[in-house]
Design a protein around this motif. Sequence first.
Motif, short mmCIF file in Angstrom:
data_model
loop_
_atom_site.label_atom_id
_atom_site.label_comp_id
_atom_site.label_asym_id
_atom_site.label_seq_id
_atom_site.Cartn_x
_atom_site.Cartn_y
_atom_site.Cartn_z
N ALA A 39 0.86 -1.15 -0.07
CA ALA A 39 0.25 0.00 -0.11
C ALA A 39 0.85 1.16 0.11
O ALA A 39 1.78 1.41 0.92
N ARG A 40 0.66 2.14 -0.90
CA ARG A 40 1.41 3.29 -1.02
C ARG A 40 1.09 4.25 0.15
O ARG A 40 2.17 4.72 0.70
N GLY A 41 -0.09 4.59 0.45
CA GLY A 41 -0.49 5.55 1.54
C GLY A 41 -0.18 6.87 1.27
O GLY A 41 0.44 7.27 0.21
N THR A 42 -0.80 7.81 1.85
CA THR A 42 -0.73 9.37 1.75
C THR A 42 -0.02 9.91 2.96
O THR A 42 0.30 9.11 3.90
N SER B 141 -7.17 -2.43 0.58
CA SER B 141 -8.12 -1.39 0.56
C SER B 141 -7.59 -0.20 -0.09
O SER B 141 -6.34 -0.07 -0.29
N ALA B 142 -8.35 0.81 -0.39
CA ALA B 142 -7.67 2.09 -0.85
C ALA B 142 -6.52 2.71 0.09
O ALA B 142 -6.95 2.72 1.37
N ASP B 143 -5.35 3.06 -0.53
CA ASP B 143 -4.49 3.21 0.63
C ASP B 143 -4.78 4.98 0.96
O ASP B 143 -3.93 5.29 1.83
N CYS B 144 -5.73 5.37 0.44
CA CYS B 144 -5.88 6.79 0.96
C CYS B 144 -7.45 7.10 1.30
O CYS B 144 -8.12 7.99 1.00
N GLY B 145 -7.95 5.56 2.02
CA GLY B 145 -9.18 5.74 2.27
C GLY B 145 -9.76 6.78 3.23
O GLY B 145 -10.90 7.39 3.34
N LEU B 146 -8.90 7.32 4.12
CA LEU B 146 -9.18 8.57 5.06
C LEU B 146 -8.95 9.81 4.34
O LEU B 146 -9.72 10.52 4.32
N SER B 147 -7.80 10.05 3.84
CA SER B 147 -7.74 11.45 3.39
C SER B 147 -7.57 11.50 1.72
O SER B 147 -7.67 12.76 1.29
#
Length: 455
Positions: A3-6, A224-230
């Motif tokens: 996951a890449r992440g933001t 999941s989406a790696d930026c599901g929060l932001s």
Amino acid sequence: MGARGTEVEDQLARFATANILDDDARRIMRLSIFDWTVCVLAGQAEPVAEILLRKGRFEGGIAQSTVIGGDKLPAPRAALINGAISHALDYDDTHFDHIGHTSVAVVPAALAVAQAHGKTMVDFVDAALIGSEAAVRVGTWLGRDHYQVGFHQTATSGAFGAALASLRLMEATRPKIVNGLGLAATRASGLKSQFGTMGKPLNAGIAAEAGVEAASWAMAGMTSADCGLSGPLGFAETHHGVPDGAAFIGLGADWRMKHVRYKFHACCHGLHAMLEALGSLDLDAATVAAIHIKTHPRWMSVCNKAAPRSGLEAKFSYRQTAAMKLMGVETGAVQAFSDDVALHPALEVPRERVHVLEDGRLSEMQAQVSVDLLDGRRLEAFHDLAAPMEFDMLEAKLKAKGRALIGEDDVTRLWEAVHGNSLRTYVDLLGTAAPVGWTDTLDLALEAFDYLSDL
């Protein structure tokens, strides 16, 4: 799949695995765990507790984690039940940075996972601290618009705190933490429209359950989406968030949990500054013509129910609680918010004499009270919940609250267990301690009501 992440997800992932925690923040977290446990023990007599416990026992499942009363259920279900019951009395801690109750979402999740994974008391405390701090930061990052439009911060930001606490205890890697946050983003929920009903404490339980589930799914390999929060179409964007990057400044160094506030009245924390201010005045109900309350505008949509129809609604009413205080009802007693008290005719006249106004010059932790007396005099009082309290005084007040709710012996045992090193000793208390019997809080001295017929 990695996951890449933001930036936001990356900061939270690093924080979830931090090794160096603040000792003073840990000390406060143990106080919050003590207070949370008192609330869940006292709350087990509430109707929402009976409903959830009955349903949990009926459904059963693998015996992983203890629920109040001693039964063991799957960890997510234990988190749900304990979380909801701990918020049933609305007597748990609050953090005003984001207007949310952190413990009721995070502590039951951390407890359930700590048991299920054989962790220690220290592991449990540290995970609860990480999750609680994260819940405050995420809630602050989402901003006031998120709360004001109708989302219940306790449940929404609390779900992310519960997920991080759970992921820490599961020893998740960074990619799995990011996935867990993304999965929590698609589960987090909770509406302020539930205030005054059993749906409000259920919000807290749902957040705790969502955190445990999201962490478990991520550990099992779900992505999941790696930026599901932001990110775009993520939680913040779709839930009226106005992200404030400053919310994460100092994360891991400047611990906002040191500023958590505890309740000493069994109602919405938005009412507490008013109750403290009113309580500082030596009032005789028979001499009061009117009470004027000034509060921050935010509370007008939260705890300004004009004529509550139940004890639950009374917990969100300036007019009702001011009338109770005036008439000598002990607002620190949970039974003061029974239906019998809320609908007692003796409170109707004094309630009509309470007037609530918004004042944007006040902070969310302040209240100004003016009392007009029949002889023409006016008394005024102000209170700020942000005023610092010495740790020894805080400890004494929490112990006194505990004695009132669960009794002297159980408070002593609980205090020792929370400040000890054995998770099992602490958990055992959840199955043995019980709320104390209540005296009749409607014993208001009948002469105090006599003036009503003369006014």
